[in-house]
Scaffold this active site. Structure first.
Site, mmCIF file in Angstrom:
data_model
loop_
_atom_site.group_PDB
_atom_site.id
_atom_site.type_symbol
_atom_site.label_atom_id
_atom_site.label_comp_id
_atom_site.label_asym_id
_atom_site.label_seq_id
_atom_site.Cartn_x
_atom_site.Cartn_y
_atom_site.Cartn_z
ATOM 1 N N ASP A 288 9.095 1.739 -1.386
ATOM 2 C CA ASP A 288 7.965 2.667 -2.546
ATOM 3 C C ASP A 288 8.463 2.082 -3.799
ATOM 4 O O ASP A 288 9.301 1.470 -4.159
ATOM 5 C CB ASP A 288 8.002 4.070 -1.959
ATOM 6 C CG ASP A 288 6.738 4.675 -2.515
ATOM 7 O OD1 ASP A 288 5.907 4.255 -3.112
ATOM 8 O OD2 ASP A 288 6.638 5.963 -2.147
HETATM 9 C C1 BGC Z 1 3.841 6.571 -3.898
HETATM 10 C C2 BGC Z 1 3.112 5.710 -2.718
HETATM 11 C C3 BGC Z 1 1.915 4.766 -3.189
HETATM 12 C C4 BGC Z 1 2.643 3.862 -4.370
HETATM 13 C C5 BGC Z 1 1.896 2.930 -4.908
HETATM 14 C C6 BGC Z 1 4.224 5.696 -5.035
HETATM 15 O O1 BGC Z 1 4.513 6.510 -6.004
HETATM 16 O O2 BGC Z 1 4.725 7.344 -3.319
HETATM 17 O O3 BGC Z 1 2.528 6.513 -1.783
HETATM 18 O O4 BGC Z 1 1.661 3.901 -2.385
HETATM 19 O O5 BGC Z 1 3.128 4.705 -5.366
HETATM 20 O O6 BGC Z 1 0.930 3.463 -5.671
#
Ligand code: BGC
Length: 749
Positions: A288
């Site tokens: 993530d």
């Molecule tokens: C979130 C994810 C997301 C990623 C990219 C993160 O902060 O937890 O769910 O896909 O950002 O935008």
């Protein structure tokens, strides 16, 4: 079988350090990947594992991110994928840079396409309330079609985290509290996004996220630690991920949280043992946003380099916007802290998907401006958002048939901060927020009433509702009306990432606005219909008790206003059921239907020493699976093909469902099971089957479910999977707290 072989091949290759692993299910692609990996320098390999953001941050911006010249890095082959890109123009431009790199390896473009792209569907929790797998799949299909036409290859969805704490803002992005329903929805969403398969021009790679346990954040605060038994992890939190693998999901995203002390991003048990080895997953595993780097703050890695080594060695392939790999991985390989085999395997997973998408044959194949225009303006997409939205709404209460409203009504007073809201109806994670495009509830009601009927709109206050000066006008509006519709709840930015709250009551003084309007309406003998708009279960017991009817409309998307009006006027007979419990009070949280019995359940044990609250019933305000219709259904004639199940036999349970009301309608019939005596205590009931059926008034249908050993199996204390012989209780009903038919059967040894 194919998967297992591939995985074994990778393993075998890894053990012989210098030979290259085989990737993917397709032999021709595997050969092309191998040939390419052989030509790559160490730095180019690291580049494939480096994902950077184009613009539009979805997390904190790091110093590294600010300092990097991303365009130059792409040209130098130091970037493998880019996130948050969403148009043909932008993707084409960036791909042109990648085509200037030495090996011309195309970029992957990723985006959070969560519930629609240009046309916005209800927030995922709302869609889950439809219990309609075709509708959910169709919604993801349209989102994928639009995204792919805009040059996007990869969505970071579905979020399949089970969530049982409505304080957690991301409860909105998932499918609710239940593993069985969540697994069915995970499959539907993956199938919808990936369509006929990668490489089709209307398909995007799906991502099962966040692996794992993220929805169980301590006290509902986003990013907090997660501590749970492995039994609970396997029984409740992992099944939707496994379902996603079985549906062929192309990628997995790990999560921000620690799980029993080990960050998910550096967790080898999750990523290597369970995901790769036990489930045979052969797609990409991505971190993530900066979750590799965050392992330093978790106290699990000493510095960015240590974090990089721990992440890749535990199975994480791509570093999302974290700059832990880009700055350290080449050195770590040279120092022997990360093996060449581990690096090559990670690179191979990424390249395989690029080949499967056809990007090596034509890196611009998703970036066609004419197609983009045609697809984004397809009117059938907008119509689909209305269909899914009305299916997602849950009629929680309807005293004295307050609903449906008649279109000949003389005057409706529409009151509340969400009465004319547009942007808020879209929810969070929208790609092309265009409030002009959205149908508000006021628009919807006006478009439905007969000529000459009036709809007056009075906000009363804004969503935060700290200022009560508008209340008097709201109360006054009641006078001229025949019926009052109150639109209360939360705005689009109250749920979603980093949107945890310690209070999930109606915001500010909305409850007071409700009470003043309601008192005036009831004093004048006028019914009050409460429409709740929110991405999570809110605490509103008092308003629910006093309203004549309550419709939980979630955040319903682009055509939300029309969809709500369809339901309120009975053009669509509501069919949604709660995918998550609505508590009476925050003090009951976490509350869910599939709990373990205590040794002192009330009322079986007298209340004084029973497991009860002193100030509240244990039961929720509205239970999992609850949802009313404008018609009624009778359940009758339960039959079991046998009361004994042995070996690999199947037992068939069947019953008659009868539409005993006056309108055509849909019912979600629910099958629950309980294993009353087991080597590890089992929940009081667990959903193990459901069907959504449509019946004309007066008509019946025989419904059946099959039960086999697998459905009765669970993870034992040693995590082994299997069923235990003995008596089972079977319950069939219209909600988890509205069981209509019951029977017992035996599982033989
Ligand atoms: C979130 C994810 C997301 C990623 C990219 C993160 O902060 O937890 O769910 O896909 O950002 O935008």
């Amino acid at each position: 079988m194919k998967r297992t072989l591939t995985f074994l091949a990778v393993l075998a290759a890894l053990s012989t350090a210098c030979s290259l692993p085989a990737y993917g299910a397709d032999a021709a692609i595997a050969a092309r990947v191998q040939a390419l990996v052989q030509q790559m320098t160490l730095e180019e390999k690291v580049g494939q594992l480096n994902q950077v953001v184009a613009s539009g941050l979805t997390g904190p911006e790091s110093a590294e991110s600010k300092n990097v010249d991303k365009r130059a890095a792409i040209k130098a082959g130091q970037v493998g994928s880019v996130l948050t890109v969403k148009s043909v123009r932008e993707t084409r431009e960036l791909q042109q840079l990648a085509m200037q790199s030495r090996l011309k390896i195309p970029l992957l473009f990723a985006l959070d396409v969560i519930h629609g792209f240009k046309n916005v569907f209800p927030v995922p929790l709302g869609e889950a309330a439809s219990w309609d797998m075709q509708a959910i799949e169709h919604s993801a299909r349209i989102a994928a079609t639009e995204a792919a036409a805009s040059g996007v290859h990869w969505t970071f969805a579905p979020m399949v985290d089970i969530a049982r704490d409505p304080r957690w803002g991301r409860v909105m992005e998932g499918a609710g509290e239940d593993a069985f329903l969540g697994s069915a929805i995970a499959r539907a969403r993956v199938k919808g996004f990936q369509g006929k398969g990668l490489g089709q021009l209307d398909s995007v790679m799906a991502t099962a996220k966040h692996f794992a346990g993220y929805g169980a954040a301590l006290a509902g605060r986003d990013y907090q630690a997660v501590d749970m038994s492995l039994q609970q992890l396997h029984e409740v939190y992992l099944p939707p991920f496994k379902a996603a693998v079985e549906a062929g999901v192309a990628s997995f995203m790990n999560s921000f949280n620690t799980l029993n002390g080990i960050p998910a991003t550096g967790n080898a048990m999750l990523q290597k043992d369970i995901l790769r080895q036990q489930w045979g997953f052969d797609g990409i595993i991505i971190s993530d946003w900066q979750s590799v780097a965050e392992m330093v703050r978790h106290g699990f890695a000493a510095d960015l380099g240590d974090a990089a080594a721990r992440a890749i060695n535990a199975g994480n392939n791509i570093d999302m916007e974290g700059y832990a790999y880009s700055g350290n991985l080449a050195r770590l390989v040279r120092e022997g802290k990360v093996s060449q085999g581990t690096l090559d395997a990670a690179v191979g997973y990424v390249l395989t998907k690029k080949f499967e998408l056809g990007l090596f044959d034509d890196p611009y194949r998703y970036s066609d401006a004419a197609r983009e225009q045609a697809v984004l303006n397809d009117p059938s997409h907008r119509a689909a958002t209305r269909d899914v939205a009305r299916k997602s709404m849950v009629l929680l209460k309807n005293d004295n048939d307050a609903l449906p409203l008649t279109k000949q009504v003389r005057s409706i007073a529409l009151i509340g901060p969400l009465a004319d809201a547009r942007r808020d109806l879209e929810g969070a994670w929208t790609v092309y927020s265009d409030p002009e495009h959205v149908v508000s509830l006021a628009d919807g009601l006006r478009g439905h009433v007969a000529k000459g009927s009036r709809v007056t709109v009075t906000q009363g206050c804004d969503i935060a509702c700290t200022d009560t000066r508008g209340f008097a006008a709201a109360v006054k509006a009641v006078r001229a009306a025949d019926v009052v519709v109150l639109a209360l709840g939360e705005g689009f930015d109250y749920t979603g990432e980093a949107r945890s709250y310690t209070s999930i009551d109606l915001p500010g003084r909305q409850a007071q606005l409700f009470e003043q309007v309601r008192a005036a309406a009831h004093a004048a003998g006028k019914p009050v219909v409460l429409v709740m708009l929110a991405g999570r279960p809110l605490i509103f017991a008092d308003a629910a008790a006093k309203a004549d009817a309550v419709l939980y409309a979630w955040l319903p998307g682009t055509e939300g206003g029309n969809a709500m009006a369809d339901v309120l006027f009975g053009d669509y007979n509501p069919s949604g059921k709660l995918p998550i419990t609505i508590p009476r009070s925050l003090g009951q949280v976490p509350i869910f239907y599939s709990y373990l019995n205590t040794g002192r359940p009330v009322p079986e044990v007298e209340a004084l020493y029973g497991s009860a609250y002193r100030d509240s019933p244990n039961t929720p305000l509205y239970a999992f699976g609850h949802g009313l219709s404008y018609t009624s259904f009778k359940y009758d004639n339960l039959q079991l093909s046998s009361t004994r199940l042995s070996g690999n036999d199947k037992l068939t349970v069947s019953f008659d469902l009868h539409n005993s009301g006056k309108r055509a309608g849909e019912e979600v019939v629910q099958l629950y099971l309980r294993d009353p005596v087991a080597s590890i205590a089992r929940p009081v009931k667990e959903l193990k089957g459901f069907r959504k059926l449509s019946l004309e008034p007066g008509r019946s249908e025989r419904v059946s479910f099959e039960i086999d050993r697998d459905l009765l199996s669970f993870h034992h204390a040693d995590l082994k999977w299997g069923a235990e012989a003995g008596r089972f209780e079977l319950m069939i009903g219209s909600a988890s707290d509205d069981i209509r038919l019951e029977a017992n059967f035996e599982l033989a040894d």
